[in-house]
Design a protein around this motif. Structure first.
Motif, PDB file in Angstrom:
ATOM      1  N   GLU A   1       0.859  -1.183   0.000  1.00  0.00           N
ATOM      2  CA  GLU A   1       0.000   0.000   0.000  1.00  0.00           C
ATOM      3  C   GLU A   1       0.896   1.235   0.000  1.00  0.00           C
ATOM      4  O   GLU A   1       1.989   1.207   0.572  1.00  0.00           O
ATOM      5  N   SER A   2       0.438   2.296  -0.607  1.00  0.00           N
ATOM      6  CA  SER A   2       1.189   3.549  -0.556  1.00  0.00           C
ATOM      7  C   SER A   2       0.372   4.608   0.158  1.00  0.00           C
ATOM      8  O   SER A   2      -0.862   4.616   0.092  1.00  0.00           O
ATOM      9  N   ARG A   3       1.088   5.489   0.858  1.00  0.00           N
ATOM     10  CA  ARG A   3       0.477   6.638   1.531  1.00  0.00           C
ATOM     11  C   ARG A   3       1.362   7.852   1.295  1.00  0.00           C
ATOM     12  O   ARG A   3       2.581   7.743   1.303  1.00  0.00           O
ATOM     13  N   PRO A   4       0.781   9.016   1.076  1.00  0.00           N
ATOM     14  CA  PRO A   4       1.614  10.211   0.917  1.00  0.00           C
ATOM     15  C   PRO A   4       2.355  10.518   2.208  1.00  0.00           C
ATOM     16  O   PRO A   4       1.829  10.328   3.309  1.00  0.00           O
ATOM     17  N   THR A   5       3.595  10.992   2.073  1.00  0.00           N
ATOM     18  CA  THR A   5       4.393  11.304   3.270  1.00  0.00           C
ATOM     19  C   THR A   5       4.024  12.643   3.881  1.00  0.00           C
ATOM     20  O   THR A   5       4.375  12.921   5.028  1.00  0.00           O
ATOM     21  N   GLY A   6       3.315  13.494   3.121  1.00  0.00           N
ATOM     22  CA  GLY A   6       2.990  14.826   3.605  1.00  0.00           C
ATOM     23  C   GLY A   6       4.049  15.852   3.268  1.00  0.00           C
ATOM     24  O   GLY A   6       3.870  17.051   3.540  1.00  0.00           O
ATOM     25  N   GLU A   7       5.156  15.414   2.666  1.00  0.00           N
ATOM     26  CA  GLU A   7       6.232  16.345   2.318  1.00  0.00           C
ATOM     27  C   GLU A   7       5.820  17.213   1.128  1.00  0.00           C
ATOM     28  O   GLU A   7       5.840  18.430   1.189  1.00  0.00           O
ATOM     29  N   ARG A   8       5.464  16.540   0.033  1.00  0.00           N
ATOM     30  CA  ARG A   8       5.007  17.236  -1.161  1.00  0.00           C
ATOM     31  C   ARG A   8       4.390  16.207  -2.089  1.00  0.00           C
ATOM     32  O   ARG A   8       4.497  15.001  -1.865  1.00  0.00           O
ATOM     33  N   LEU A   9       3.737  16.683  -3.152  1.00  0.00           N
ATOM     34  CA  LEU A   9       3.107  15.767  -4.096  1.00  0.00           C
ATOM     35  C   LEU A   9       4.135  14.802  -4.679  1.00  0.00           C
ATOM     36  O   LEU A   9       5.255  15.202  -5.026  1.00  0.00           O
ATOM     37  N   GLY A  10       3.728  13.545  -4.798  1.00  0.00           N
ATOM     38  CA  GLY A  10       4.605  12.548  -5.406  1.00  0.00           C
ATOM     39  C   GLY A  10       5.538  11.853  -4.444  1.00  0.00           C
ATOM     40  O   GLY A  10       6.294  10.970  -4.866  1.00  0.00           O
ATOM     41  N   ARG A  11       5.500  12.210  -3.145  1.00  0.00           N
ATOM     42  CA  ARG A  11       6.350  11.543  -2.159  1.00  0.00           C
ATOM     43  C   ARG A  11       5.491  10.565  -1.353  1.00  0.00           C
ATOM     44  O   ARG A  11       4.515  10.975  -0.716  1.00  0.00           O
ATOM     45  N   TYR A  12       5.868   9.287  -1.379  1.00  0.00           N
ATOM     46  CA  TYR A  12       5.055   8.251  -0.750  1.00  0.00           C
ATOM     47  C   TYR A  12       5.905   7.359   0.144  1.00  0.00           C
ATOM     48  O   TYR A  12       7.098   7.176  -0.092  1.00  0.00           O
ATOM     49  N   VAL A  13       5.244   6.797   1.145  1.00  0.00           N
ATOM     50  CA  VAL A  13       5.815   5.702   1.920  1.00  0.00           C
ATOM     51  C   VAL A  13       5.030   4.451   1.537  1.00  0.00           C
ATOM     52  O   VAL A  13       3.810   4.497   1.362  1.00  0.00           O
ATOM     53  N   PHE A  14       5.736   3.333   1.382  1.00  0.00           N
ATOM     54  CA  PHE A  14       5.103   2.074   0.978  1.00  0.00           C
ATOM     55  C   PHE A  14       5.058   1.128   2.167  1.00  0.00           C
ATOM     56  O   PHE A  14       6.066   0.919   2.848  1.00  0.00           O
ATOM     57  N   PHE A  15       3.865   0.568   2.399  1.00  0.00           N
ATOM     58  CA  PHE A  15       3.684  -0.403   3.477  1.00  0.00           C
ATOM     59  C   PHE A  15       3.688  -1.800   2.862  1.00  0.00           C
ATOM     60  O   PHE A  15       2.912  -2.080   1.946  1.00  0.00           O
ATOM     61  N   LEU A  16       4.555  -2.645   3.371  1.00  0.00           N
ATOM     62  CA  LEU A  16       4.721  -3.993   2.845  1.00  0.00           C
ATOM     63  C   LEU A  16       4.386  -5.014   3.918  1.00  0.00           C
ATOM     64  O   LEU A  16       4.847  -4.904   5.062  1.00  0.00           O
ATOM     65  N   ASP A  17       3.586  -6.012   3.562  1.00  0.00           N
ATOM     66  CA  ASP A  17       3.412  -7.226   4.370  1.00  0.00           C
ATOM     67  C   ASP A  17       4.130  -8.344   3.650  1.00  0.00           C
ATOM     68  O   ASP A  17       3.821  -8.637   2.482  1.00  0.00           O
ATOM     69  N   CYS A  18       5.088  -8.966   4.319  1.00  0.00           N
ATOM     70  CA  CYS A  18       5.924  -9.997   3.704  1.00  0.00           C
ATOM     71  C   CYS A  18       5.799 -11.286   4.492  1.00  0.00           C
ATOM     72  O   CYS A  18       5.802 -11.270   5.731  1.00  0.00           O
ATOM     73  N   GLY A  19       5.704 -12.415   3.796  1.00  0.00           N
ATOM     74  CA  GLY A  19       5.664 -13.702   4.469  1.00  0.00           C
ATOM     75  C   GLY A  19       7.019 -14.026   5.079  1.00  0.00           C
ATOM     76  O   GLY A  19       8.027 -14.038   4.372  1.00  0.00           O
ATOM     77  N   GLY A  20       7.048 -14.290   6.378  1.00  0.00           N
ATOM     78  CA  GLY A  20       8.301 -14.621   7.045  1.00  0.00           C
ATOM     79  C   GLY A  20       8.502 -13.809   8.306  1.00  0.00           C
ATOM     80  O   GLY A  20       7.705 -12.921   8.642  1.00  0.00           O
TER      81      GLY A  20
END
Length: 312
Positions: free
Chosen positions: A231-250
């Motif tokens: 999933e991606s969410r904006p970082t709030g810094e500026r347009l086009g900057r995102y943090v990605f949330f990853l769920d990984c098996g393990g």
């Protein structure tokens, strides 16, 4: 908090919500003190302040998708880790302060997501009713209980808590809808690996590099780490900057996940570890690993490389 079961729990309230219902499936909660919070940030701030040992908050819904406020808090607030996930079937009821025929219902209180998930049922069974948006499923139940609304869409636990009559059960348009919750604690050693675990990360990519997200996915793929959610969410810094949330098996304690985390640490602007915890599998068999991806395989490969470097 391995070895020290939590005794004080805070959850997204008010009482009678799916969050409380989900929390009550956690064994330690039966012996603990459960306190509702008005919002996800309030619940997590109570945990950070030491007013609770664990917090249960919603992460995602199979119909509505991610719960953005929870992800934002986990990525940007003072660090916390997920120690357990709870996946709860979303089963709505239509309830009222009195037992009444459906054709007499003129107003229905509902949280916007609940109303959206029951839209077809409402149209087919109470087309004469006006649906009024409220802040939560429990607020809807309270409103029906006081007579402010003829009926409410709520969880069964809410109807029971506020002594309402259930006019109809299982009214969601999608009978397989589920909500995933996270039990969150202050930072500490993760629960031990079970062989069927998830690791959740918040990854900040280097935005000035072409193919930065592909490089992240490659670090996982080449080590056989299965990505189950991104999933991606904006970082709030500026347009086009995102943090990605990853769920990984393990699990972080396993060699393949450890190597993948080291790889991500090298190439990403930042990586926040959000926890390794048992997967809520619903009786499904743990995924089988391809040959060469066990901890023993990684240990053997590391020993072989060490011998080569030492002239063996």
């Amino acid at each position: 908090m391995p070895g020290v079961p939590p005794t004080r729990f805070v959850y997204l309230g008010p009482e009678g919500t799916f969050s409380e219902q989900a929390l009550r499936t956690v064994p330690a909660a039966d012996r603990g003190v459960l306190t509702p919070a008005r919002s996800v940030p309030e619940a997590l701030d109570a945990l950070r302040a030491g007013e609770a040992d664990a917090a249960l908050v919603p992460l995602e819904n199979s119909i509505g998708g991610q719960v953005g406020v929870t992800l934002d808090e986990l990525a940007g607030g003072e660090p916390l880790i997920i120690t357990r996930e709870v996946v709860l079937p979303v089963q709505f009821v239509l309830a009222s302060a009195e037992d009444r025929p459906l054709d007499s219902v003129r107003s229905v209180a509902a949280h916007p997501q609940a109303g959206a998930q029951c839209r077809k049922w409402l149209r087919d069974h109470v087309p004469q009713a006006t649906v009024v948006d409220v802040l939560s499923n429990a607020t809807a139940a309270i409103g029906a209980g006081t007579g402010e609304f003829d009926a409410a869409i709520c969880a069964a636990i809410g109807a029971s808590r506020y002594k309402l009559h259930v006019l109809a059960k299982d009214i969601a348009d999608n009978p397989d809808a589920m909500t995933r919750f996270a039990l969150v604690a202050r930072p500490g050693p993760p629960p031990p690996p079970t062989g069927d675990d998830l690791t959740t990360l918040a990854v900040y990519i280097a935005h000035d590099r072409v193919g930065a997200l592909l490089a992240v996915l490659t670090e996982l793929s080449v080590r056989g780490v299965n990505l189950t959610r991104i999933e991606s969410r904006p970082t709030g810094e500026r347009l086009g900057r995102y943090v990605f949330f990853l769920d990984c098996g393990g699990h972080v304690a396993e060699a393949q996940m450890g190597e993948a985390l080291q790889g991500l640490r090298r190439i990403c602007a930042d990586v926040r570890f959000l926890g390794s915890y048992p997967r809520a599998s619903h009786g499904e068999a743990p995924p089988r690993r391809a040959p060469g991806l066990s901890d023993e395989d990684f240990t053997d490969a590391a020993s072989w490389l060490s011998e080569l470097r030492n002239g063996g």
